[in-house]
Design a protein around this motif. Sequence first.
Motif, PDB file in Angstrom:
ATOM      1  N   GLU A 110     -20.677   9.031  40.199  1.00 29.56           N
ATOM      2  CA  GLU A 110     -21.142  10.157  41.017  1.00 29.56           C
ATOM      3  C   GLU A 110     -21.961   9.675  42.200  1.00 29.56           C
ATOM      4  O   GLU A 110     -22.769   8.752  42.042  1.00 29.56           O
ATOM      5  CB  GLU A 110     -22.077  11.063  40.205  1.00 29.56           C
ATOM      6  CG  GLU A 110     -21.440  11.950  39.217  1.00 29.56           C
ATOM      7  CD  GLU A 110     -22.473  12.898  38.605  1.00 29.56           C
ATOM      8  OE1 GLU A 110     -22.940  13.809  39.321  1.00 29.56           O
ATOM      9  OE2 GLU A 110     -22.809  12.712  37.434  1.00 29.56           O
ATOM     10  N   ASN A 170     -25.177  10.019  44.591  1.00 28.15           N
ATOM     11  CA  ASN A 170     -26.503  10.510  44.232  1.00 28.15           C
ATOM     12  C   ASN A 170     -26.694  11.928  44.786  1.00 28.15           C
ATOM     13  O   ASN A 170     -25.874  12.439  45.545  1.00 28.15           O
ATOM     14  CB  ASN A 170     -27.602   9.540  44.684  1.00 28.15           C
ATOM     15  CG  ASN A 170     -27.724   9.419  46.185  1.00 28.15           C
ATOM     16  OD1 ASN A 170     -27.211  10.230  46.964  1.00 28.15           O
ATOM     17  ND2 ASN A 170     -28.418   8.389  46.628  1.00 28.15           N
ATOM     18  N   ALA A 171     -27.785  12.581  44.376  1.00 29.30           N
ATOM     19  CA  ALA A 171     -28.020  13.981  44.733  1.00 29.30           C
ATOM     20  C   ALA A 171     -28.057  14.201  46.245  1.00 29.30           C
ATOM     21  O   ALA A 171     -27.477  15.163  46.757  1.00 29.30           O
ATOM     22  CB  ALA A 171     -29.310  14.472  44.086  1.00 29.30           C
ATOM     23  N   GLN A 172     -28.726  13.306  46.987  1.00 31.94           N
ATOM     24  CA  GLN A 172     -28.816  13.471  48.434  1.00 31.94           C
ATOM     25  C   GLN A 172     -27.442  13.372  49.085  1.00 31.94           C
ATOM     26  O   GLN A 172     -27.115  14.147  49.975  1.00 31.94           O
ATOM     27  CB  GLN A 172     -29.772  12.449  49.051  1.00 31.94           C
ATOM     28  CG  GLN A 172     -30.035  12.698  50.524  1.00 31.94           C
ATOM     29  CD  GLN A 172     -30.677  14.062  50.784  1.00 31.94           C
ATOM     30  OE1 GLN A 172     -31.723  14.370  50.250  1.00 31.94           O
ATOM     31  NE2 GLN A 172     -30.030  14.884  51.603  1.00 31.94           N
ATOM     32  N   LYS A 190     -24.580  14.090  47.687  1.00 34.57           N
ATOM     33  CA  LYS A 190     -23.842  15.320  47.347  1.00 34.57           C
ATOM     34  C   LYS A 190     -24.226  16.457  48.283  1.00 34.57           C
ATOM     35  O   LYS A 190     -23.369  17.186  48.778  1.00 34.57           O
ATOM     36  CB  LYS A 190     -24.122  15.729  45.896  1.00 34.57           C
ATOM     37  CG  LYS A 190     -23.437  14.872  44.869  1.00 34.57           C
ATOM     38  CD  LYS A 190     -23.751  15.404  43.472  1.00 34.57           C
ATOM     39  CE  LYS A 190     -23.076  14.608  42.399  1.00 34.57           C
ATOM     40  NZ  LYS A 190     -23.284  15.191  41.059  1.00 34.57           N
ATOM     41  N   LEU A 191     -25.535  16.603  48.528  1.00 35.28           N
ATOM     42  CA  LEU A 191     -25.994  17.663  49.438  1.00 35.28           C
ATOM     43  C   LEU A 191     -25.502  17.421  50.861  1.00 35.28           C
ATOM     44  O   LEU A 191     -25.102  18.363  51.564  1.00 35.28           O
ATOM     45  CB  LEU A 191     -27.518  17.760  49.400  1.00 35.28           C
ATOM     46  CG  LEU A 191     -28.118  18.263  48.085  1.00 35.28           C
ATOM     47  CD1 LEU A 191     -29.632  18.145  48.110  1.00 35.28           C
ATOM     48  CD2 LEU A 191     -27.675  19.686  47.795  1.00 35.28           C
ATOM     49  N   ASP A 236     -21.796  18.316  51.045  1.00 37.95           N
ATOM     50  CA  ASP A 236     -21.635  19.771  51.030  1.00 37.95           C
ATOM     51  C   ASP A 236     -21.987  20.371  52.389  1.00 37.95           C
ATOM     52  O   ASP A 236     -21.278  21.237  52.909  1.00 37.95           O
ATOM     53  CB  ASP A 236     -22.497  20.381  49.930  1.00 37.95           C
ATOM     54  CG  ASP A 236     -22.259  21.872  49.775  1.00 37.95           C
ATOM     55  OD1 ASP A 236     -21.081  22.289  49.685  1.00 37.95           O
ATOM     56  OD2 ASP A 236     -23.256  22.629  49.739  1.00 37.95           O
ATOM     57  N   VAL A 288     -20.723  21.613  44.217  1.00 35.88           N
ATOM     58  CA  VAL A 288     -21.440  20.357  44.459  1.00 35.88           C
ATOM     59  C   VAL A 288     -21.732  19.629  43.148  1.00 35.88           C
ATOM     60  O   VAL A 288     -21.615  18.410  43.066  1.00 35.88           O
ATOM     61  CB  VAL A 288     -22.756  20.617  45.231  1.00 35.88           C
ATOM     62  CG1 VAL A 288     -23.558  19.346  45.389  1.00 35.88           C
ATOM     63  CG2 VAL A 288     -22.449  21.236  46.582  1.00 35.88           C
ATOM     64  N   GLY A 289     -22.078  20.366  42.119  1.00 35.31           N
ATOM     65  CA  GLY A 289     -22.380  19.760  40.832  1.00 35.31           C
ATOM     66  C   GLY A 289     -21.197  19.049  40.199  1.00 35.31           C
ATOM     67  O   GLY A 289     -21.371  18.237  39.292  1.00 35.31           O
ATOM     68  N   HIS A 337     -17.510  14.035  42.079  1.00 36.79           N
ATOM     69  CA  HIS A 337     -17.419  12.763  41.367  1.00 36.79           C
ATOM     70  C   HIS A 337     -16.207  11.992  41.872  1.00 36.79           C
ATOM     71  O   HIS A 337     -15.348  12.544  42.555  1.00 36.79           O
ATOM     72  CB  HIS A 337     -17.294  12.979  39.856  1.00 36.79           C
ATOM     73  CG  HIS A 337     -15.971  13.574  39.469  1.00 36.79           C
ATOM     74  ND1 HIS A 337     -15.725  14.935  39.512  1.00 36.79           N
ATOM     75  CD2 HIS A 337     -14.811  12.997  39.067  1.00 36.79           C
ATOM     76  CE1 HIS A 337     -14.477  15.160  39.148  1.00 36.79           C
ATOM     77  NE2 HIS A 337     -13.891  14.003  38.875  1.00 36.79           N
ATOM     78  N   THR A 343     -23.506   5.982  49.397  1.00 36.49           N
ATOM     79  CA  THR A 343     -24.339   6.294  48.244  1.00 36.49           C
ATOM     80  C   THR A 343     -24.387   5.104  47.301  1.00 36.49           C
ATOM     81  O   THR A 343     -23.392   4.385  47.170  1.00 36.49           O
ATOM     82  CB  THR A 343     -23.805   7.543  47.503  1.00 36.49           C
ATOM     83  OG1 THR A 343     -24.679   7.858  46.404  1.00 36.49           O
ATOM     84  CG2 THR A 343     -22.398   7.331  46.967  1.00 36.49           C
TER      85      THR A 343
END
Length: 174
Positions: free
Chosen positions: A8, A10-12, A14-15, A18, A34-35, A38, A143
């Motif tokens: 995956e 990382n969170a940043q 992914k944001l 999006d 977004v969740g 992968h 990422t």
Amino acid sequence: MRYFFAIEPNAQAKLNIDHWRNQYLPAFDHPVPVGNFHITTAFLGEVEQDKLEVICEHIDKQHLPAPFSLTLDQQGYWSKPKVYWLGCQNVPKGLLDLVKLTEKAGKIAKINLPKRPYIAHLTLARKCAFEPASALLAPEFTTPITELGLYESISGKSGVKYLKRFSWTLPNKR
């Protein structure tokens, strides 16, 4: 139960992906949440509990690659499954090592894996009626990848959810 191995962003990242999708691509009827972002390394499909144990035990005994960086900098569309995706112009060796390792785990558990060339990709949208125009601003999302996960795919009334059931941290090698 349906399972797959994946990494995956990382969170940043992914944001950021999006935000880019919402700013620079047309609105999709079926965007991937977004969740659920992968990159699959091996799709296992339906797996019984005893085979799941064999798979996890195999991965536990392997020498995993060190953490690596992944850059998603390519846009693509597959017409048959009607999927729009982001991919890598240069697939890192660490990712290719994880693909080999996870495919081998599936084979050891006697799972028939799809026989097609591996294309590293992150699905942005499904059920696209037509190929969207390329984004005005080219994607470039880097990422760190620090973990391999084994996910269960669960279908429900609100769509598909991917739940991480097991994970393995990529070791920092010296």
